[in-house]
Motif scaffolding. Structure first.
Motif, PDB file in Angstrom:
ATOM      1  N   GLU A 174       0.832  -1.196   0.000  1.00 13.85           N
ATOM      2  CA  GLU A 174       0.000   0.000   0.000  1.00 13.85           C
ATOM      3  C   GLU A 174       0.867   1.247   0.000  1.00 13.85           C
ATOM      4  O   GLU A 174       1.758   1.401   0.829  1.00 13.85           O
ATOM      5  N   GLU A 175       0.611   2.137  -0.958  1.00  9.91           N
ATOM      6  CA  GLU A 175       1.344   3.393  -1.039  1.00  9.91           C
ATOM      7  C   GLU A 175       0.353   4.521  -1.271  1.00  9.91           C
ATOM      8  O   GLU A 175      -0.715   4.323  -1.828  1.00  9.91           O
ATOM      9  N   ALA A 176       0.750   5.706  -0.860  1.00 13.78           N
ATOM     10  CA  ALA A 176      -0.114   6.871  -1.027  1.00 13.78           C
ATOM     11  C   ALA A 176       0.246   7.610  -2.313  1.00 13.78           C
ATOM     12  O   ALA A 176       1.403   7.648  -2.716  1.00 13.78           O
ATOM     13  N   TYR A 192       4.066   6.858   4.153  1.00 11.74           N
ATOM     14  CA  TYR A 192       2.797   6.200   4.403  1.00 11.74           C
ATOM     15  C   TYR A 192       2.968   4.889   5.130  1.00 11.74           C
ATOM     16  O   TYR A 192       3.807   4.103   4.761  1.00 11.74           O
ATOM     17  N   PRO A 193       2.223   4.652   6.193  1.00 12.38           N
ATOM     18  CA  PRO A 193       1.057   5.387   6.701  1.00 12.38           C
ATOM     19  C   PRO A 193       1.419   6.484   7.708  1.00 12.38           C
ATOM     20  O   PRO A 193       0.544   7.051   8.326  1.00 12.38           O
ATOM     21  N   GLU A 194       2.709   6.787   7.868  1.00  9.47           N
ATOM     22  CA  GLU A 194       3.107   7.818   8.827  1.00  9.47           C
ATOM     23  C   GLU A 194       3.231   9.180   8.168  1.00  9.47           C
ATOM     24  O   GLU A 194       3.669   9.289   7.025  1.00  9.47           O
ATOM     25  N   THR A 209      -0.228   8.756  12.405  1.00  2.26           N
ATOM     26  CA  THR A 209      -0.477   7.531  11.652  1.00  2.26           C
ATOM     27  C   THR A 209      -1.857   7.639  11.021  1.00  2.26           C
ATOM     28  O   THR A 209      -2.838   7.943  11.699  1.00  2.26           O
ATOM     29  N   LEU A 210      -1.892   7.397   9.725  1.00  4.93           N
ATOM     30  CA  LEU A 210      -3.120   7.576   8.969  1.00  4.93           C
ATOM     31  C   LEU A 210      -3.804   6.246   8.725  1.00  4.93           C
ATOM     32  O   LEU A 210      -3.165   5.259   8.359  1.00  4.93           O
ATOM     33  N   SER A 211      -5.107   6.215   8.989  1.00  2.72           N
ATOM     34  CA  SER A 211      -5.946   5.096   8.587  1.00  2.72           C
ATOM     35  C   SER A 211      -7.131   5.716   7.860  1.00  2.72           C
ATOM     36  O   SER A 211      -7.140   6.911   7.617  1.00  2.72           O
ATOM     37  N   LEU A 259      -6.703  10.342  11.537  1.00  2.00           N
ATOM     38  CA  LEU A 259      -5.281  10.631  11.702  1.00  2.00           C
ATOM     39  C   LEU A 259      -4.991  10.644  13.198  1.00  2.00           C
ATOM     40  O   LEU A 259      -5.535  11.459  13.931  1.00  2.00           O
TER      41      LEU A 259
END
Length: 137
Positions: free
Chosen positions: A20-22, A97-99, A112-114, A118
Motif C-alpha cells: 500500500e502506497e499513497a 505512508y502510513p506515517e 499515523t493515517l488510517s 489521523l
C-alpha cells in the motif's frame, strides 16, 4: 513440509505485490478536526466550569497549519461560552505512508493515517489525539 514452504512463499509474494502506497499530494487541501467538550474539575472532582476545545489540522503542499481554540463558561451553571485560547502554528510535513511526520521549531510529531482518521502523538498530556477528516463539498 513442501506444502508449508509453498504456502509461505505464495503468501509472501502476494503480500509484496500489494504494498500500500499513497498518491503524491494526497493530503493537499485536506482538513482534519478534533472536538472535545465537558466540565473542568477541581482536585476533589467538583465541576468548576465547562469548556469546548477544537483542534484543526490544515494540510497544503509540504506545509501544515495547526489551530487550537478553546472556549469556556464562567461557571458550571453558565450557558454562554467565551473565547479563552486561540493558538496557530505552522510547520512542514513529509509522508512515509502510513506515517506523517510533522515538524516545527525543533519539535517533531508523528501521525499515523488510517481510513479518514489521523492519530497524532501531540505530546499533549501524554495522550494520542484522534483527528477525523472533514468532508469537503
Amino acid at each position: 513440509m513442501k506444502k508449508m514452504i509453498v504456502l509461505y512463499l505464495v503468501s509472501t509474494l502476494l503480500f509484496s505485490c500489494f504494498k500500500e502506497e499513497a498518491a503524491p499530494g494526497f493530503l493537499d487541501g485536506t482538513v482534519w478536526v478534533r472536538f472535545s467538550s465537558g466540565p473542568v474539575l477541581d482536585e476533589e472532582n467538583n465541576p468548576l466550569y465547562s469548556c469546548m476545545e477544537n483542534d484543526t489540522l490544515l494540510f497544503e503542499r509540504d506545509t501544515y497549519t495547526y489551530i487550537y481554540s478553546r472556549k469556556k463558561t464562567e461557571s458550571i451553571k453558565d450557558a454562554s461560552y467565551k473565547d479563552s485560547i486561540y493558538d496557530q502554528t505552522t510547520g512542514t510535513y513529509t509522508v512515509k505512508y502510513p506515517e506523517i511526520i510533522m515538524s516545527e521549531e525543533n519539535q517533531r510529531r508523528i501521525g499515523t493515517l488510517s481510513v479518514n482518521v489521523l492519530t497524532v502523538d501531540w505530546n499533549k498530556d501524554n495522550r494520542l489525539m484522534y483527528f477525523v477528516k472533514k468532508k469537503t463539498d
